[in-house]
Design a protein around this motif. Structure first.
Motif, PDB file in Angstrom:
ATOM      1  N   PHE A  56       0.738  -1.165  -0.286  1.00  0.00           N
ATOM      2  CA  PHE A  56      -0.041   0.028  -0.397  1.00  0.00           C
ATOM      3  C   PHE A  56       1.098   1.298  -0.144  1.00  0.00           C
ATOM      4  O   PHE A  56       0.588   2.329  -0.273  1.00  0.00           O
ATOM      5  CB  PHE A  56      -0.525  -0.195   1.345  1.00  0.00           C
ATOM      6  N   VAL A  57       1.405   1.214   0.490  1.00  0.00           N
ATOM      7  CA  VAL A  57       3.417   2.170   0.783  1.00  0.00           C
ATOM      8  C   VAL A  57       3.111   2.463  -0.568  1.00  0.00           C
ATOM      9  O   VAL A  57       3.324   3.571  -1.204  1.00  0.00           O
ATOM     10  CB  VAL A  57       4.249   1.865   1.844  1.00  0.00           C
ATOM     11  N   ASN A  58       4.267   1.374  -1.259  1.00  0.00           N
ATOM     12  CA  ASN A  58       4.436   1.522  -2.591  1.00  0.00           C
ATOM     13  C   ASN A  58       3.473   1.766  -3.350  1.00  0.00           C
ATOM     14  O   ASN A  58       4.033   2.985  -4.262  1.00  0.00           O
ATOM     15  CB  ASN A  58       4.768   0.015  -2.884  1.00  0.00           C
ATOM     16  N   PHE A  59       2.989   1.927  -3.651  1.00  0.00           N
ATOM     17  CA  PHE A  59       1.236   2.177  -3.832  1.00  0.00           C
ATOM     18  C   PHE A  59       0.973   3.325  -4.453  1.00  0.00           C
ATOM     19  O   PHE A  59       1.235   4.335  -5.691  1.00  0.00           O
ATOM     20  CB  PHE A  59      -0.016   1.164  -4.216  1.00  0.00           C
ATOM     21  N   SER A  60       1.094   4.125  -3.023  1.00  0.00           N
ATOM     22  CA  SER A  60       0.529   5.548  -2.974  1.00  0.00           C
ATOM     23  C   SER A  60       1.704   5.965  -3.596  1.00  0.00           C
ATOM     24  O   SER A  60       1.588   7.051  -3.753  1.00  0.00           O
ATOM     25  CB  SER A  60       0.909   5.824  -1.204  1.00  0.00           C
ATOM     26  N   ILE A  61       3.246   5.696  -3.394  1.00  0.00           N
ATOM     27  CA  ILE A  61       4.415   6.575  -3.602  1.00  0.00           C
ATOM     28  C   ILE A  61       4.087   6.743  -5.668  1.00  0.00           C
ATOM     29  O   ILE A  61       4.684   7.669  -6.135  1.00  0.00           O
ATOM     30  CB  ILE A  61       5.692   5.738  -3.629  1.00  0.00           C
ATOM     31  N   LYS A  62       3.798   5.251  -6.075  1.00  0.00           N
ATOM     32  CA  LYS A  62       4.284   5.576  -7.318  1.00  0.00           C
ATOM     33  C   LYS A  62       2.846   6.449  -8.164  1.00  0.00           C
ATOM     34  O   LYS A  62       2.786   6.870  -8.768  1.00  0.00           O
ATOM     35  CB  LYS A  62       3.497   3.517  -7.705  1.00  0.00           C
TER      36      LYS A  62
ATOM     37  N   VAL B  38       6.051  -5.932   9.328  1.00  0.00           N
ATOM     38  CA  VAL B  38       5.337  -4.005   8.024  1.00  0.00           C
ATOM     39  C   VAL B  38       6.817  -4.104   7.654  1.00  0.00           C
ATOM     40  O   VAL B  38       7.182  -3.595   6.361  1.00  0.00           O
ATOM     41  CB  VAL B  38       4.574  -3.641   7.608  1.00  0.00           C
ATOM     42  N   LEU B  39       7.282  -2.935   9.024  1.00  0.00           N
ATOM     43  CA  LEU B  39       8.827  -2.244   8.969  1.00  0.00           C
ATOM     44  C   LEU B  39       9.349  -3.170   7.988  1.00  0.00           C
ATOM     45  O   LEU B  39      10.781  -2.705   7.560  1.00  0.00           O
ATOM     46  CB  LEU B  39       8.817  -2.197  10.199  1.00  0.00           C
ATOM     47  N   GLY B  40       9.647  -3.679   8.700  1.00  0.00           N
ATOM     48  CA  GLY B  40      10.523  -5.825   9.176  1.00  0.00           C
ATOM     49  C   GLY B  40      11.088  -5.784   7.017  1.00  0.00           C
ATOM     50  O   GLY B  40      11.260  -6.069   6.030  1.00  0.00           O
TER      51      GLY B  40
ATOM     52  N   ILE C 257       7.020   5.956   6.166  1.00  0.00           N
ATOM     53  CA  ILE C 257       6.687   5.178   7.146  1.00  0.00           C
ATOM     54  C   ILE C 257       7.306   5.563   9.577  1.00  0.00           C
ATOM     55  O   ILE C 257       6.086   5.560   9.938  1.00  0.00           O
ATOM     56  CB  ILE C 257       7.325   3.765   7.107  1.00  0.00           C
ATOM     57  N   LYS C 258       8.354   6.287   9.130  1.00  0.00           N
ATOM     58  CA  LYS C 258       8.898   6.134  10.251  1.00  0.00           C
ATOM     59  C   LYS C 258       8.378   7.824  10.539  1.00  0.00           C
ATOM     60  O   LYS C 258       9.103   8.374  11.469  1.00  0.00           O
ATOM     61  CB  LYS C 258      10.639   6.586   9.966  1.00  0.00           C
ATOM     62  N   ASP C 259       7.081   8.577   9.717  1.00  0.00           N
ATOM     63  CA  ASP C 259       7.075  10.084   9.831  1.00  0.00           C
ATOM     64  C   ASP C 259       6.783   9.791  11.482  1.00  0.00           C
ATOM     65  O   ASP C 259       5.863   8.512  11.467  1.00  0.00           O
ATOM     66  CB  ASP C 259       6.088   9.629   9.084  1.00  0.00           C
ATOM     67  N   PRO C 260       6.503  10.353  12.371  1.00  0.00           N
ATOM     68  CA  PRO C 260       6.102  10.253  13.698  1.00  0.00           C
ATOM     69  C   PRO C 260       3.924  10.469  13.992  1.00  0.00           C
ATOM     70  O   PRO C 260       3.821  10.004  14.827  1.00  0.00           O
ATOM     71  CB  PRO C 260       5.868  11.832  14.788  1.00  0.00           C
ATOM     72  N   ARG C 261       3.460  10.354  12.707  1.00  0.00           N
ATOM     73  CA  ARG C 261       2.561  10.804  12.529  1.00  0.00           C
ATOM     74  C   ARG C 261       1.870   8.934  12.740  1.00  0.00           C
ATOM     75  O   ARG C 261       0.579   9.184  12.710  1.00  0.00           O
ATOM     76  CB  ARG C 261       1.837  11.485  11.531  1.00  0.00           C
ATOM     77  N   PHE C 262       2.629   8.386  12.112  1.00  0.00           N
ATOM     78  CA  PHE C 262       2.036   6.901  12.139  1.00  0.00           C
ATOM     79  C   PHE C 262       3.005   6.520  13.383  1.00  0.00           C
ATOM     80  O   PHE C 262       3.787   6.117  13.657  1.00  0.00           O
ATOM     81  CB  PHE C 262       3.682   6.311  11.221  1.00  0.00           C
TER      82      PHE C 262
ATOM     83  N   TYR D 100      13.304   0.945  -1.376  1.00  0.00           N
ATOM     84  CA  TYR D 100      12.230   1.254  -1.290  1.00  0.00           C
ATOM     85  C   TYR D 100      12.512   2.537   0.439  1.00  0.00           C
ATOM     86  O   TYR D 100      12.085   1.959   0.857  1.00  0.00           O
ATOM     87  CB  TYR D 100      11.461   0.194  -0.199  1.00  0.00           C
ATOM     88  N   ARG D 101      14.121   2.888  -0.315  1.00  0.00           N
ATOM     89  CA  ARG D 101      14.201   3.713   1.099  1.00  0.00           C
ATOM     90  C   ARG D 101      13.041   4.774   1.416  1.00  0.00           C
ATOM     91  O   ARG D 101      13.122   5.684   2.378  1.00  0.00           O
ATOM     92  CB  ARG D 101      15.865   4.466   1.185  1.00  0.00           C
ATOM     93  N   VAL D 102      12.967   4.793   0.236  1.00  0.00           N
ATOM     94  CA  VAL D 102      11.679   6.227  -0.004  1.00  0.00           C
ATOM     95  C   VAL D 102      10.383   6.049   1.426  1.00  0.00           C
ATOM     96  O   VAL D 102       9.751   6.478   1.974  1.00  0.00           O
ATOM     97  CB  VAL D 102      11.186   7.146  -0.929  1.00  0.00           C
ATOM     98  N   ALA D 103      10.349   5.063   0.743  1.00  0.00           N
ATOM     99  CA  ALA D 103       8.636   4.133   1.151  1.00  0.00           C
ATOM    100  C   ALA D 103       9.281   3.891   3.112  1.00  0.00           C
ATOM    101  O   ALA D 103       8.365   4.298   4.202  1.00  0.00           O
ATOM    102  CB  ALA D 103       8.520   2.870   1.392  1.00  0.00           C
ATOM    103  N   LEU D 104      10.245   3.574   3.439  1.00  0.00           N
ATOM    104  CA  LEU D 104      11.181   3.354   4.408  1.00  0.00           C
ATOM    105  C   LEU D 104      11.375   5.212   5.330  1.00  0.00           C
ATOM    106  O   LEU D 104      10.251   5.219   6.358  1.00  0.00           O
ATOM    107  CB  LEU D 104      12.320   3.066   4.932  1.00  0.00           C
ATOM    108  N   LYS D 105      11.089   5.692   4.559  1.00  0.00           N
ATOM    109  CA  LYS D 105      11.049   7.611   5.225  1.00  0.00           C
ATOM    110  C   LYS D 105       9.998   7.631   5.558  1.00  0.00           C
ATOM    111  O   LYS D 105       9.342   8.409   6.825  1.00  0.00           O
ATOM    112  CB  LYS D 105      11.754   8.740   4.315  1.00  0.00           C
TER     113      LYS D 105
END
Length: 204
Positions: free
Chosen positions: A79-85, A110-112, A128-133, A121-126
């Protein structure tokens, strides 16, 4: 004719050897190697006991009483990858879809999974590590997220699952009262939640 006689003799020998074998029900054979005994036919008069899974107290028929703003959204890897695409801001588009505050949740598995995918996929990791998540700790072994998300949703009916994985969608559709959010036509869509914006009439 000689060949036929030879083959006939070989067949007869083998048949004789087979006859000499002990039957699998013989008392001389150990219990674990014996053939299973034939079960007696069941009595039609006897009461049958069936174990049915207990229905969740959160459900009123098919309506989930625990769903309400702020919505708790469990996010899957793809879902994260599709959102970035599709260049979609996750939190903003969730709020546009549901017309309410949304809290995205990320499990350890999911993080793992995203960390295993590498630098691509470093953009997706960045993101996900947002404090709002919000982070949810996993107690199971391994990083296979599908089983974790399904088990979590079966235990707690307060989540919406955000995924584009067809297999995971199929598994979650079998659980009553759990909406599924996914990316479709460059926006977020939700199924099994008819009052929401962009909800399709038929499940895709």
């Amino acid at each position: 004719m000689g060949k036929q006689k030879k083959t006939r003799k070989i067949v007869e020998k083998r048949f004789a050897q087979m006859k000499k074998m002990i039957s699998l029900n013989d008392a001389r054979i150990k219990k674990e190697h014996r053939a299973p005994s034939k079960k007696k036919p069941e009595d039609p008069q006897k009461l049958k006991i069936r174990e049915a899974p207990q229905a969740s107290s959160a459900l009123f028929f098919q309506y989930n009483m625990q769903l309400g703003p702020p919505y708790h959204v469990l996010i899957d890897t793809n879902f994260v990858n599709f959102s970035i695409k599709n260049k979609l801001d996750i939190i903003q588009n969730m709020m546009d879809c549901l017309y309410a505050k949304c809290i995205p949740y990320i499990t350890d598995c999911v993080l793992g999974e995203l960390e295993k995918l590498g630098r691509k996929y470093r953009v997706a990791l960045k993101i996900i590590k947002d404090p709002r998540f919000e982070r949810i700790k996993c107690l199971h072994k391994g990083t296979y997220a599908d089983d974790c998300l399904v088990n979590r949703v079966m235990q707690h009916k307060c989540y919406i699952v955000a995924t584009n994985d067809k297999d995971l969608k199929r598994r979650i559709r079998k659980i009553p009262g759990v909406p599924i959010m996914y990316v479709s036509q460059h926006r977020y869509t939700i199924e099994r939640m008819p009052d929401a914006y962009g909800a399709p009439k038929n499940a895709v």
